[in-house]
Scaffold this motif. Structure first.
Motif, PDB file in Angstrom:
ATOM      1  N   PRO A  99     -33.716  24.705 -15.466  1.00 24.76           N
ATOM      2  CA  PRO A  99     -33.909  24.006 -16.741  1.00 24.76           C
ATOM      3  C   PRO A  99     -34.795  22.783 -16.532  1.00 24.76           C
ATOM      4  O   PRO A  99     -34.795  22.173 -15.459  1.00 24.76           O
ATOM      5  N   PRO A 100     -35.571  22.397 -17.545  1.00 31.91           N
ATOM      6  CA  PRO A 100     -36.405  21.195 -17.399  1.00 31.91           C
ATOM      7  C   PRO A 100     -35.535  19.970 -17.234  1.00 31.91           C
ATOM      8  O   PRO A 100     -34.449  19.869 -17.795  1.00 31.91           O
ATOM      9  N   ARG A 101     -36.034  19.016 -16.468  1.00 31.70           N
ATOM     10  CA  ARG A 101     -35.262  17.813 -16.175  1.00 31.70           C
ATOM     11  C   ARG A 101     -35.734  16.619 -16.988  1.00 31.70           C
ATOM     12  O   ARG A 101     -35.100  15.566 -16.967  1.00 31.70           O
ATOM     13  N   THR A 102     -36.871  16.732 -17.685  1.00 25.51           N
ATOM     14  CA  THR A 102     -37.367  15.653 -18.537  1.00 25.51           C
ATOM     15  C   THR A 102     -37.861  16.237 -19.851  1.00 25.51           C
ATOM     16  O   THR A 102     -38.154  17.438 -19.952  1.00 25.51           O
ATOM     17  N   THR A 103     -37.963  15.361 -20.841  1.00 32.51           N
ATOM     18  CA  THR A 103     -38.493  15.797 -22.135  1.00 32.51           C
ATOM     19  C   THR A 103     -39.927  16.277 -21.995  1.00 32.51           C
ATOM     20  O   THR A 103     -40.320  17.296 -22.567  1.00 32.51           O
ATOM     21  N   GLY A 104     -40.721  15.557 -21.224  1.00 27.65           N
ATOM     22  CA  GLY A 104     -42.120  15.949 -21.042  1.00 27.65           C
ATOM     23  C   GLY A 104     -42.263  17.326 -20.420  1.00 27.65           C
ATOM     24  O   GLY A 104     -43.084  18.145 -20.856  1.00 27.65           O
ATOM     25  N   SER A 105     -41.472  17.616 -19.384  1.00 27.43           N
ATOM     26  CA  SER A 105     -41.580  18.932 -18.742  1.00 27.43           C
ATOM     27  C   SER A 105     -41.105  20.041 -19.670  1.00 27.43           C
ATOM     28  O   SER A 105     -41.635  21.154 -19.650  1.00 27.43           O
ATOM     29  N   ALA A 106     -40.131  19.737 -20.527  1.00 25.96           N
ATOM     30  CA  ALA A 106     -39.687  20.735 -21.494  1.00 25.96           C
ATOM     31  C   ALA A 106     -40.783  21.022 -22.512  1.00 25.96           C
ATOM     32  O   ALA A 106     -41.032  22.184 -22.877  1.00 25.96           O
ATOM     33  N   LEU A 107     -41.465  19.985 -22.975  1.00 21.62           N
ATOM     34  CA  LEU A 107     -42.501  20.173 -23.979  1.00 21.62           C
ATOM     35  C   LEU A 107     -43.711  20.913 -23.419  1.00 21.62           C
ATOM     36  O   LEU A 107     -44.418  21.597 -24.160  1.00 21.62           O
ATOM     37  N   ARG A 108     -43.944  20.789 -22.130  1.00 20.93           N
ATOM     38  CA  ARG A 108     -45.060  21.523 -21.545  1.00 20.93           C
ATOM     39  C   ARG A 108     -44.825  23.021 -21.560  1.00 20.93           C
ATOM     40  O   ARG A 108     -45.759  23.799 -21.387  1.00 20.93           O
ATOM     41  N   ARG A 109     -43.579  23.442 -21.774  1.00 23.75           N
ATOM     42  CA  ARG A 109     -43.279  24.870 -21.868  1.00 23.75           C
ATOM     43  C   ARG A 109     -43.428  25.392 -23.302  1.00 23.75           C
ATOM     44  O   ARG A 109     -43.266  26.575 -23.550  1.00 23.75           O
ATOM     45  N   THR A 110     -43.643  24.494 -24.245  1.00 24.99           N
ATOM     46  CA  THR A 110     -43.762  24.894 -25.639  1.00 24.99           C
ATOM     47  C   THR A 110     -45.219  24.871 -26.063  1.00 24.99           C
ATOM     48  O   THR A 110     -46.078  24.317 -25.390  1.00 24.99           O
ATOM     49  N   GLY A 111     -45.474  25.481 -27.223  1.00 21.79           N
ATOM     50  CA  GLY A 111     -46.822  25.482 -27.752  1.00 21.79           C
ATOM     51  C   GLY A 111     -47.161  24.171 -28.433  1.00 21.79           C
ATOM     52  O   GLY A 111     -46.292  23.334 -28.671  1.00 21.79           O
ATOM     53  N   PRO A 112     -48.422  23.981 -28.782  1.00 23.70           N
ATOM     54  CA  PRO A 112     -48.821  22.746 -29.475  1.00 23.70           C
ATOM     55  C   PRO A 112     -48.194  22.685 -30.860  1.00 23.70           C
ATOM     56  O   PRO A 112     -47.885  23.700 -31.483  1.00 23.70           O
ATOM     57  N   GLY A 113     -47.990  21.458 -31.328  1.00 26.11           N
ATOM     58  CA  GLY A 113     -47.479  21.267 -32.672  1.00 26.11           C
ATOM     59  C   GLY A 113     -45.973  21.197 -32.779  1.00 26.11           C
ATOM     60  O   GLY A 113     -45.448  20.917 -33.856  1.00 26.11           O
ATOM     61  N   SER A 114     -45.244  21.467 -31.707  1.00 26.34           N
ATOM     62  CA  SER A 114     -43.793  21.411 -31.784  1.00 26.34           C
ATOM     63  C   SER A 114     -43.328  19.963 -31.871  1.00 26.34           C
ATOM     64  O   SER A 114     -43.990  19.039 -31.415  1.00 26.34           O
ATOM     65  N   VAL A 115     -42.180  19.772 -32.503  1.00 24.95           N
ATOM     66  CA  VAL A 115     -41.600  18.444 -32.679  1.00 24.95           C
ATOM     67  C   VAL A 115     -40.446  18.275 -31.699  1.00 24.95           C
ATOM     68  O   VAL A 115     -39.588  19.153 -31.578  1.00 24.95           O
TER      69      VAL A 115
END
Length: 502
Positions: A99-115
């Protein structure tokens, strides 16, 4: 009965989880009362008020407080606590993807435009929100208790990047028809809302949805919450300006409504200038002395769309018995609804005391806040930061509000009790199941009028009609409009004053 209190150092679960654990344990055989909570100052006060003797502790301790029948087995009750806590603990064993350990690393797994939705203790919220902004994403900060200086820093950084910070303490948002936080389910349309207010936004959502059942073209596409402090002098409308820019650029939006708790005058003036320069029509619904209530704002929106407002439903009017006391007691889970009612009550009755007062001289003292009942008209926002430290929001955990309902009803000076009940995703699944018995108990000794503004829609998961019917059966008078509920409460009190004058 017997009490058992123990501390579990180093154990942690969030307030919503511990609320669910407490309810599960309280249903176990022999358990009269169960409170499992983190040892924050507010929670310790609540436990002391319940008669529990809690040993010295720190906020990092989990408190397990049990009140048992004399013949109940403590070990069995504690086993129930462990069983209820078990699903909250991480499962053993490795997963295929860490699992991602930071918010930034989690967001890098998502597409652009996600909140990114940040819902952590306020002391940690700024770090996570900044992580999301630096990764190029908008952020909704559900967390409260975030210092205003950190809010300004986040929104200043976001404005320079063309990003949007919704919050802190942003309870409600709707993006492309998808609700976040305490959002109601509404039919889509071409209205956009910018809300420096959570329950104010929900009131508009509910009223416009009700109107849209019979009026064509009435529905909400976006509702961008910006946090209740955004139009304060300190923040200066940083997120509101960005939200307006986005809605103005959206070809699917025909009309924008801005709703807010009472703003700073200079910020309101600047907002009016900015709104007038947009291509999209903007309706300003800023609460304050001499300003329109939220229901009047909804009616103005309908007028802008060429419609006449429908009648706002009322049920249980026959329940409101005689008024025998002179004071109005407002017990709210929604801060903006509390503000709206205070403004209306102040104009009719004079000063109203509150934990979120309209002026500093009307603030409840620290000692009075522990009681919340004084010899004046009072209105309490149980969702205020000071009453949610270490506890779930009262839309999830109504314990404090229900306790004060009983105290208000027992006070012979109380003439009318004014409440709100707010539905939507994220809120208590069946809030009337908790509030209706409290209302019945409050009216057991005398039929004191209890007026409820029920904010929600027929599409909400709780079921608007089922919630309404339960409240009416308990003896409440139920309104869809908070302003109409407040006017009704004031009208009932005015009849008492008229009798006294004669």
């Amino acid at each position: 009965m017997k009490d058992h209190v123990e501390l579990r150092s180093g154990a942690y679960a969030d307030s919503v989880t511990l609320l669910q654990v407490s309810r599960a344990v309280q249903s176990a055989p022999g358990v009269v009362t169960a409170q499992v909570a983190m040892a924050t100052g507010l929670n310790l006060e609540v436990l002391a008020g319940m008669g529990f003797d809690v040993p010295d502790s720190s906020p990092n301790d989990m408190v397990v407080a049990l009140r048992l029948d004399d013949d109940a087995d403590v070990a069995t009750a504690l086993a129930a606590v462990d069983a209820a806590l078990a699903p909250t603990r991480p499962a053993s064993g490795a997963s295929e993807v860490a699992p991602p350990r930071t918010t930034g690393s989690a967001l890098r797994r998502t597409g652009p435009g996600s909140v990114a939705l940040v819902s952590v203790p306020g002391a940690s919220a700024t770090v996570e929100a900044m992580d999301a902004l630096e990764a190029g994403h908008d952020v909704m900060i559900f967390s409260d208790n975030v210092p205003v200086a950190e809010e300004v820093a986040l929104k200043t950084y976001a404005a320079a990047r063309g990003s949007l910070v919704m919050g802190p303490d942003c309870g409600t948002a709707v993006i492309d028809g998808i609700g976040l936080g305490f959002a109601n389910t509404v039919r889509p349309g071409r209205i956009g809302i910018v809300a420096a207010s959570g329950t104010g936004c929900q009131q508009l959502l509910a009223l416009l949805h009700h109107a849209g059942a019979t009026l064509d073209g009435v529905g909400v596409r976006h509702a961008l919450g910006v946090g209740g402090r955004d139009l304060s002098a300190a923040v200066g409308g940083l997120a509101t300006r960005e939200a307006l820019r986005r809605l103005d650029a959206d070809p699917d939006i025909d009309l924008v409504v801005v709703v807010s708790k009472p703003p700073a005058p200079e910020v309101a003036e600047a907002l009016a200038r900015d709104a007038g320069a947009l291509d999209t029509t903007v309706e300003l619904g800023l609460l304050g002395r001499g300003q329109r209530d939220l229901t009047a704002v909804a009616e103005a929106v309908l007028g802008r769309l060429g419609h006449t407002a429908p009648g706002w439903p009322v049920h249980g009017a026959e329940n409101s018995g005689p008024v025998t006391g002179p004071l109005l007691r407002g017990l709210f889970v929604g801060g903006t609804l509390c503000d709206e009612s205070m403004l209306m009550a102040t104009a009719a009755l004079g000063p109203v005391r509150s934990n979120i007062p309209l002026s500093d001289d009307l603030s409840l003292s620290p000692d009075e806040r522990g009681d919340l009942l004084v010899d004046d008209h009072t209105m309490i926002d149980f969702g205020d930061d000071a009453l949610t430290q270490g506890r779930a929001h009262p839309m999830i955990d109504p314990t404090l509000r229900n306790d004060q309902l009983a105290r208000a009803a027992a006070d012979p000076a109380t003439g009318v009790i004014l409440l709100d009940l707010v539905l939507g995703h994220g809120a208590e699944p069946d809030p009337a199941a908790l509030l209706a018995p409290a209302i019945s108990a409050a009216r057991a000794d005398r039929p004191i009028p209890v007026i409820v503004s029920l904010v929600g829609t027929d599409l909400d998961p709780q079921g608007l009609s089922a919630q309404r019917d339960a409240l009416v059966a308990a003896g409440a008078e139920v309104h869809l409009s908070n302003a109409a509920a407040t006017r009704r409460a004031l009208d009932l009190l005015s009849h008492l004053e008229g009798k006294a004058a004669r």
